[in-house]
Design a protein around this motif. Structure first.
Motif, mmCIF file in Angstrom:
data_model
loop_
_atom_site.group_PDB
_atom_site.id
_atom_site.type_symbol
_atom_site.label_atom_id
_atom_site.label_comp_id
_atom_site.label_asym_id
_atom_site.label_seq_id
_atom_site.Cartn_x
_atom_site.Cartn_y
_atom_site.Cartn_z
ATOM 1 N N ASP A 243 86.398 83.871 -7.441
ATOM 2 C CA ASP A 243 87.335 82.769 -7.270
ATOM 3 C C ASP A 243 87.815 82.596 -5.836
ATOM 4 O O ASP A 243 88.677 81.758 -5.569
ATOM 5 C CB ASP A 243 88.523 82.893 -8.225
ATOM 6 C CG ASP A 243 89.450 84.067 -7.901
ATOM 7 O OD1 ASP A 243 89.079 84.905 -7.059
ATOM 8 O OD2 ASP A 243 90.541 84.139 -8.500
ATOM 9 N N ASN A 244 87.248 83.349 -4.901
ATOM 10 C CA ASN A 244 87.618 83.175 -3.495
ATOM 11 C C ASN A 244 86.422 82.821 -2.616
ATOM 12 O O ASN A 244 86.492 82.914 -1.394
ATOM 13 C CB ASN A 244 88.312 84.423 -2.952
ATOM 14 C CG ASN A 244 87.455 85.671 -3.055
ATOM 15 O OD1 ASN A 244 86.370 85.649 -3.632
ATOM 16 N ND2 ASN A 244 87.946 86.770 -2.499
ATOM 17 N N THR B 210 93.200 78.913 -5.446
ATOM 18 C CA THR B 210 92.825 79.851 -4.389
ATOM 19 C C THR B 210 92.735 79.208 -3.017
ATOM 20 O O THR B 210 93.056 79.841 -2.011
ATOM 21 C CB THR B 210 91.456 80.488 -4.701
ATOM 22 O OG1 THR B 210 90.463 79.458 -4.754
ATOM 23 C CG2 THR B 210 91.487 81.232 -6.017
ATOM 24 N N ILE C 269 89.686 77.462 -2.049
ATOM 25 C CA ILE C 269 88.284 77.239 -1.698
ATOM 26 C C ILE C 269 87.894 75.783 -1.956
ATOM 27 O O ILE C 269 88.556 75.065 -2.710
ATOM 28 C CB ILE C 269 87.340 78.179 -2.472
ATOM 29 C CG1 ILE C 269 87.478 77.962 -3.991
ATOM 30 C CG2 ILE C 269 87.586 79.626 -2.102
ATOM 31 C CD1 ILE C 269 86.436 78.706 -4.817
ATOM 32 N N TYR D 231 93.829 85.481 0.631
ATOM 33 C CA TYR D 231 92.981 85.592 -0.555
ATOM 34 C C TYR D 231 91.567 85.095 -0.262
ATOM 35 O O TYR D 231 90.600 85.554 -0.862
ATOM 36 C CB TYR D 231 93.586 84.772 -1.693
ATOM 37 C CG TYR D 231 93.101 85.162 -3.073
ATOM 38 C CD1 TYR D 231 93.715 86.185 -3.788
ATOM 39 C CD2 TYR D 231 92.025 84.504 -3.670
ATOM 40 C CE1 TYR D 231 93.267 86.550 -5.054
ATOM 41 C CE2 TYR D 231 91.582 84.856 -4.934
ATOM 42 C CZ TYR D 231 92.196 85.879 -5.615
ATOM 43 O OH TYR D 231 91.751 86.233 -6.871
ATOM 44 N N VAL D 232 91.454 84.162 0.669
ATOM 45 C CA VAL D 232 90.175 83.536 1.002
ATOM 46 C C VAL D 232 89.858 83.823 2.467
ATOM 47 O O VAL D 232 90.731 83.691 3.340
ATOM 48 C CB VAL D 232 90.236 82.014 0.750
ATOM 49 C CG1 VAL D 232 88.955 81.320 1.206
ATOM 50 C CG2 VAL D 232 90.497 81.729 -0.736
ATOM 51 N N GLN E 43 88.106 78.957 3.759
ATOM 52 C CA GLN E 43 89.452 78.443 3.519
ATOM 53 C C GLN E 43 89.501 76.924 3.682
ATOM 54 O O GLN E 43 89.223 76.399 4.748
ATOM 55 C CB GLN E 43 90.437 79.096 4.476
ATOM 56 C CG GLN E 43 91.859 78.578 4.389
ATOM 57 C CD GLN E 43 92.511 78.848 3.046
ATOM 58 O OE1 GLN E 43 92.662 79.995 2.650
ATOM 59 N NE2 GLN E 43 92.888 77.788 2.357
ATOM 60 N N ASN F 263 96.326 80.762 0.171
ATOM 61 C CA ASN F 263 96.717 81.750 -0.827
ATOM 62 C C ASN F 263 96.670 83.138 -0.186
ATOM 63 O O ASN F 263 95.745 83.433 0.584
ATOM 64 C CB ASN F 263 95.741 81.707 -2.004
ATOM 65 C CG ASN F 263 96.448 81.708 -3.338
ATOM 66 O OD1 ASN F 263 97.529 81.167 -3.473
ATOM 67 N ND2 ASN F 263 95.816 82.299 -4.330
ATOM 68 N N TYR G 178 97.343 87.501 -1.095
ATOM 69 C CA TYR G 178 97.596 88.499 -2.127
ATOM 70 C C TYR G 178 99.085 88.839 -2.149
ATOM 71 O O TYR G 178 99.742 88.903 -1.106
ATOM 72 C CB TYR G 178 96.801 89.772 -1.848
ATOM 73 C CG TYR G 178 95.326 89.653 -2.089
ATOM 74 C CD1 TYR G 178 94.783 89.880 -3.357
ATOM 75 C CD2 TYR G 178 94.455 89.320 -1.045
ATOM 76 C CE1 TYR G 178 93.412 89.777 -3.574
ATOM 77 C CE2 TYR G 178 93.090 89.224 -1.257
ATOM 78 C CZ TYR G 178 92.581 89.445 -2.527
ATOM 79 O OH TYR G 178 91.231 89.337 -2.742
ATOM 80 N N THR H 93 95.284 83.140 -10.128
ATOM 81 C CA THR H 93 94.081 83.787 -9.623
ATOM 82 C C THR H 93 93.775 85.052 -10.421
ATOM 83 O O THR H 93 94.602 85.540 -11.190
ATOM 84 C CB THR H 93 94.252 84.148 -8.138
ATOM 85 O OG1 THR H 93 95.508 84.826 -7.970
ATOM 86 C CG2 THR H 93 94.261 82.903 -7.284
ATOM 87 N N SER I 248 98.458 86.723 -6.657
ATOM 88 C CA SER I 248 98.533 86.056 -5.362
ATOM 89 C C SER I 248 99.698 85.082 -5.366
ATOM 90 O O SER I 248 100.403 84.931 -6.368
ATOM 91 C CB SER I 248 97.221 85.319 -5.068
ATOM 92 O OG SER I 248 97.054 84.229 -5.966
#
Length: 375
Positions: free
Chosen positions: A113-114, A144, A146, A292-293, A298, A304, A306, A335, A339
């Motif tokens: 998912d990232n 996320t 993306i 997160y990404v 991104q 996003n 963590y 997520t 996050s």
């Protein structure tokens, strides 16, 4: 007096006062003056989608994004047939649920998912599933951040002879895409309250007229049949609605489109949101958060990070602390690992992002959250 708040969520977004002012008016949706006002919006919507006059049409549907997504699935995917869903985020999971509940057979193509879906993985999945006539993608995954780029995935779908459904709810008008360049695309759906900076209340679909005519009668729903929306518009001269619309939201959307065009349209708004994203991404890293990404994946819509592993950390406490300082953030995580989201879209600029980052630093210090990186 209500204290103004800075809304940093992926929708509804921060809006301008002249857009919000439209909600203070009483409007008859079938009044001839408003019919003319609305009729003038339709070709502008098609133009923003990169469609062609006479070949593509805009179709309004009162409600939220999930409603117009279900309408798109019902209209273009026959009941009982398969649709491959690129499932690499929480909103793709929702799309899959909508399709399944509507009686369509979902073939999930799962991924992290990232990370955006890779075109070679999609190509391989289409080879393995020759009976999947459609591919549905969530362009901007706001869980996320993306981007599943239709400019990258669309040619793969076209080469395999399949049709594409684009859930562009949170990226329409910013993520580059021209329907005229994608004959494989059945429909692009979006809402009034995201990157065009309108207010909640409407979903929209932009679709090729020829495909609408070919798909009449397969939606299995009167309220969610985009072909019926089109047919009614033809009968009424392009100005009337089948059911009572959120008419103030529609007028506000017209105002928001005028502001969008005056700003410079898609390139200018993408540039502003990208600057917001860059400031936010770097600022959150400077505060000690782990994105997160990865930067190369991104998107410009939302950043996003963590959630910290510090024992003093609590998302609800942080969100309430930010609200007390004038910033509203999402109070939930969608997520696969915990996050939190920081929106970069809406009627905001870099100075707003810097203000929010300053407040975040103060709240973290008040909470005594020292360890802010992911585990």
């Amino acid at each position: 007096m209500v204290t103004p708040m800075l809304l940093l969520i992926p929708g509804p977004v921060q809006t301008r006062p002249e857009v919000r002012a439209c909600m203070a008016e009483d409007i008859a949706p079938w009044d001839e003056d408003f019919i003319a006002e609305y009729a003038a919006m339709r070709p502008r919507i098609v133009q923003i989608a990169g469609g062609l006059a006479g070949q593509h049409v805009s179709l309004p549907l009162p409600g939220c994004g999930h409603m117009v997504i279900e309408a798109a699935i019902r209209t273009f995917v026959p009941a009982g047939e398969k649709v491959l869903v690129v499932r690499n985020g929480g909103y793709a999971e929702r799309l899959a649920r909508l399709a399944s509940a509507a009686g369509r057979v979902v073939v999930p193509l799962d991924g992290p998912d990232n990370v955006p879906m890779a075109p070679e993985i999609l190509a391989r999945a289409l080879e393995q599933n020759p009976d999947c006539g459609h591919v549905a993608i969530v362009v901007s995954e706001t869980g996320t951040g993306i981007i599943n780029d239709p400019e990258v995935l669309g040619p793969v779908i076209a080469a395999a002879g399949r049709r594409m459904i684009c859930d562009a709810v949170s990226g329409f008008g910013v993520v580059p895409f021209r329907m005229a360049d994608h004959p494989e695309c059945d429909v692009v759906v979006f809402t009034s309250n995201k990157c065009l900076e309108g207010l909640p209340g409407f979903g929209f679909a932009v679709a090729p007229i020829a495909r609408l005519e070919a798909c009449r009668g397969q939606a299995g729903s009167w309220a969610l049949d985009l072909a019926d929306v089109y047919d009614h518009a033809l009968r009424s001269g392009w100005g009337s609605f089948r059911f009572t619309p959120a008419v103030q939201a529609l007028r506000a959307f017209g105002k928001a489109m005028a502001i969008y065009e005056a700003e410079g349209g898609q390139p200018a708004r993408l540039a502003r949101y990208s600057r917001n994203r860059d400031v936010m991404y770097a600022g959150l890293q400077a505060l000690g958060f782990t994105p997160y990404v990865a930067p190369e994946f991104q998107g410009p819509i939302i950043v996003n990070v963590y959630q910290p592993v510090d024992p003093n950390w609590n998302l609800a406490t942080f969100q309430r602390g930010m609200k007390a300082r004038g910033v509203i953030l999402s109070d939930f995580s969608s997520t696969r690992k915990p996050s939190m989201r920081f929106g970069c879209i809406g009627a905001i600029g870099e100075e707003d992002i810097r203000f929010a980052l300053k407040q975040a630093e103060a709240v973290l210090e008040a909470m005594r959250v020292g360890t802010r990186a992911a585990a």
